[in-house]
Design a protein around this motif. Structure first.
Motif, short mmCIF file in Angstrom:
data_model
loop_
_atom_site.label_atom_id
_atom_site.label_comp_id
_atom_site.label_asym_id
_atom_site.label_seq_id
_atom_site.Cartn_x
_atom_site.Cartn_y
_atom_site.Cartn_z
N LYS A 83 0.97 -0.99 0.05
CA LYS A 83 -0.13 0.00 -0.02
C LYS A 83 0.70 1.34 -0.06
O LYS A 83 0.66 2.28 -0.64
CB LYS A 83 -0.81 -0.04 1.19
CG LYS A 83 -2.01 -0.97 1.16
CD LYS A 83 -2.99 -1.06 2.28
CE LYS A 83 -3.64 -1.95 2.06
NZ LYS A 83 -5.01 -2.01 3.43
N GLU A 114 2.38 1.69 -3.56
CA GLU A 114 1.24 2.51 -4.42
C GLU A 114 1.11 3.70 -3.99
O GLU A 114 0.89 4.52 -5.20
CB GLU A 114 -0.03 1.39 -4.46
CG GLU A 114 0.06 -0.20 -5.09
CD GLU A 114 0.43 -0.08 -6.49
OE1 GLU A 114 -0.75 0.68 -7.40
OE2 GLU A 114 1.37 -0.58 -6.90
N VAL A 155 4.27 2.54 -8.62
CA VAL A 155 3.29 1.20 -8.91
C VAL A 155 3.79 0.21 -9.49
O VAL A 155 3.02 -0.86 -9.81
CB VAL A 155 2.16 2.13 -9.59
CG1 VAL A 155 1.64 3.11 -8.76
CG2 VAL A 155 2.75 2.60 -11.14
N ASP A 156 5.32 0.37 -10.12
CA ASP A 156 5.43 -0.84 -11.00
C ASP A 156 6.44 -1.78 -10.09
O ASP A 156 7.34 -2.53 -10.98
CB ASP A 156 6.18 -0.17 -12.25
CG ASP A 156 7.30 0.86 -11.85
OD1 ASP A 156 7.03 1.16 -10.79
OD2 ASP A 156 8.09 1.12 -12.98
N GLN A 206 3.69 -8.46 -6.99
CA GLN A 206 3.58 -7.23 -7.38
C GLN A 206 2.64 -6.26 -6.58
O GLN A 206 1.53 -6.82 -5.93
CB GLN A 206 2.98 -7.09 -8.79
CG GLN A 206 2.92 -5.71 -9.59
CD GLN A 206 4.19 -5.65 -10.50
OE1 GLN A 206 4.87 -6.73 -10.81
NE2 GLN A 206 4.73 -4.32 -10.79
N SER A 207 3.17 -5.09 -6.19
CA SER A 207 2.41 -4.38 -5.34
C SER A 207 0.89 -4.15 -5.29
O SER A 207 0.07 -4.23 -4.65
CB SER A 207 3.03 -2.87 -5.06
OG SER A 207 3.19 -2.22 -6.23
N LYS A 208 0.59 -3.78 -6.89
CA LYS A 208 -0.75 -3.56 -7.02
C LYS A 208 -1.58 -4.82 -6.86
O LYS A 208 -2.80 -4.79 -6.77
CB LYS A 208 -0.90 -3.01 -8.86
CG LYS A 208 -0.48 -4.20 -9.45
CD LYS A 208 -0.40 -3.68 -10.91
CE LYS A 208 0.06 -4.80 -12.03
NZ LYS A 208 0.00 -4.39 -13.39
N ASP A 209 -0.90 -5.70 -7.00
CA ASP A 209 -1.76 -7.00 -6.74
C ASP A 209 -1.91 -7.40 -5.45
O ASP A 209 -2.88 -8.09 -4.83
CB ASP A 209 -1.08 -8.22 -7.45
CG ASP A 209 -1.24 -8.05 -8.96
OD1 ASP A 209 -2.23 -7.67 -9.53
OD2 ASP A 209 -0.19 -8.54 -9.57
N LYS A 224 -1.93 -5.35 -2.65
CA LYS A 224 -2.24 -4.24 -1.67
C LYS A 224 -3.51 -4.39 -1.15
O LYS A 224 -4.20 -3.90 0.14
CB LYS A 224 -2.13 -2.80 -2.33
CG LYS A 224 -3.09 -2.46 -3.48
CD LYS A 224 -2.93 -1.05 -4.17
CE LYS A 224 -3.60 -0.86 -5.07
NZ LYS A 224 -5.18 -0.59 -4.84
#
Length: 465
Positions: A274, A277, A282-283, A326-329, A331
């Motif tokens: 979190k 992000e 984000v990547d 991956q951080s987006k997945d 959070k």
């Protein structure tokens, strides 16, 4: 909470070299394959004591520490040596009895005035020694209140937390004229590789050869992240037992209860995603690694004698399994789902076969230097190492003869750029934890802002100092 850095000074009274009182013959002690997995990091330990109720003066106390240290180094003689490179380029310990730096200092501050929440303020460059040479440096600092802080700085390549605990607890016992708590073993053959070597592909994927890194780092897609790793700081918190139980409940599902360490690690992993992000990274990949001790695993099924040998083994017997998402997945993932992933990668390393495989894999890589894959800097990622100190139970073991330990913690120098977290038992409440965190400043600020119900600043009031 405590005074600021400029509010007290520390005066070094003297610096001496303490050597074993019964020197060993000059010789070289090779690193084991598991030692060779540890990078050249320094790691410290800090032990705080209130004023003694006895009439013993400070000079007598310091002299007793110095004399017993010389005795302890006779048993733990590699700590009095130096790390050198052998003809193959591998590090090993030259057991030359050169001794350790022993610094005596006085601080113009009282124990209850120290800032434990921001330990860099109270300890960095003040009460924790810099290890300029050799394997170990020790500083004894007396306080205005009559209390004392004993700090050790170890070369991590020689000792893990378990072994450091062996040494300090034995030194404490010997100061009280008691037998050492451990008789250390330096038998390297117990960690020899099998012939022929054999290991699973998953084991080979845990580490990288440093000789492969230059080509990886020249790829623009693998540029190091911009998270200001140069500005890592340390902070300490306490976590209340009730909050830990709630966290454990959230991390458990379908009748399968996650351990407190798995639950904590899952929460830390997700809040890191979190943070990534929300701060615009984000990547990035989020890596979380957990140190697993292999002493009992390596003695499984081999009887009491092997258990005793491994219990006494001095050195590194660690594996560091990890997870990467991956951080987006990560959070917004339910905590129970995150905990399942933590449990899975921990389970893969918590067995005898894994450690045998790891020893064999290193054997096939020698003499190439190695590094844990998440910390190799080959991708845009944030990587955190989590270690558990609950098993050390230091509060009753570090008594040098003038009172019980009132607080003890690890300490990571500010110069270390890696992210490190250690959980420890609370010295005042059985169900609580104390958590030491060495992370980028912005990362810690985010944790404090978004998880203040869990991470509460460690104060002298909480520690009842």
């Amino acid at each position: 909470m405590g005074v600021e850095a400029e509010d007290f000074s520390v005066k070094v009274i003297r610096t001496e070299t303490v050597a074993p009182n019964q020197p060993w013959h000059d010789h070289w002690l090779p690193f084991t394959n598991l030692d060779l997995l540890v990078p050249p990091f320094d790691v410290g330990s800090v032990f705080c004591y209130k004023k003694s109720h006895e009439s013993t003066d400070v000079t007598t106390m310091v002299d007793a520490l110095k004399a017993s240290l010389s005795q302890a180094l006779t048993l733990f003689y590699p700590l009095a040596g130096e790390i050198v490179r052998n003809c193959a380029g591998e590090p090993e310990i030259h057991c030359n009895n050169k001794g350790v730096d022993f610094i005596v200092a006085a601080a113009e501050v009282k124990l209850h005035e120290l800032n434990f929440h921001n330990p860099d303020v109270s300890f960095e460059g003040k009460m924790v020694p810099k290890r300029s040479h050799g394997v170990l440096a020790i500083q004894v600092t007396t306080l205005k209140c009559g209390g004392m802080v004993i700090a050790c700085m170890f070369d991590h390549r020689v000792t893990d937390g378990y072994s450091a605990n062996m040494f300090v607890s034995s030194w404490a016992n010997m100061t009280r004229s008691q037998p050492p708590s451990f008789l250390p073993s330096f038998r390297r053959s117990v960690l020899n590789a099998r012939h022929p070597t054999i290991y699973a592909p998953s084991t080979a994927n845990m580490f990288l050869s440093l000789s492969n890194l230059p080509s990886l780092q020249t790829d623009k897609k693998c540029e190091s992240n911009d998270l200001d790793q140069d500005f890592n700081i340390s902070r300490m918190y306490y976590m209340e037992g009730d909050q830990l139980k709630r966290l454990q409940l959230l991390a458990s599902e379908n009748g399968c209860q996650s351990s407190k360490l798995e639950s904590f690690t899952s929460f830390l992993w997700r809040i890191t995603a979190k943070f990534m992000e929300d701060s615009g990274h984000v990547d990035h990949i989020c890596n979380i690694a957990v140190a697993v001790d292999g002493r009992r695993r390596l003695s499984e099924g081999e009887g009491v004698e092997k258990e005793n040998i491994m219990d006494a083994h001095f050195g590194n017997v660690l594996s560091i399994p990890f997870g990467r998402i991956q951080s987006k997945d990560l959070k917004d993932m339910p905590l129970s789902s995150v905990a399942n992933k933590v449990h899975k990668f921990l389970k893969s390393a918590a067995n005898k076969e894994h450690f045998l495989d790891l020893i064999d894999w290193v054997e096939d890589q020698r003499p190439k230097p190695l590094m844990s894959r998440p910390f190799a800097g080959t991708e845009k990622a944030v990587s955190i190492m989590v270690s558990s100190g609950q098993q050390f139970s230091i509060m009753d073991k570090m008594d040098f003869g003038w009172g019980k330990l009132v607080f003890g913690s690890c300490y990571v120098p500010m110069t270390r750029r890696d992210c490190y977290v250690m959980t420890m038992a609370s010295p005042v409440k059985d169900d609580d934890w104390v958590v030491y965190m060495h992370l980028p400043r912005k990362h810690l600020n985010y944790v404090e802002t978004h998880a203040s119900h869990l991470f509460k600043p460690l104060t002298t009031a909480y520690l009842k100092l």
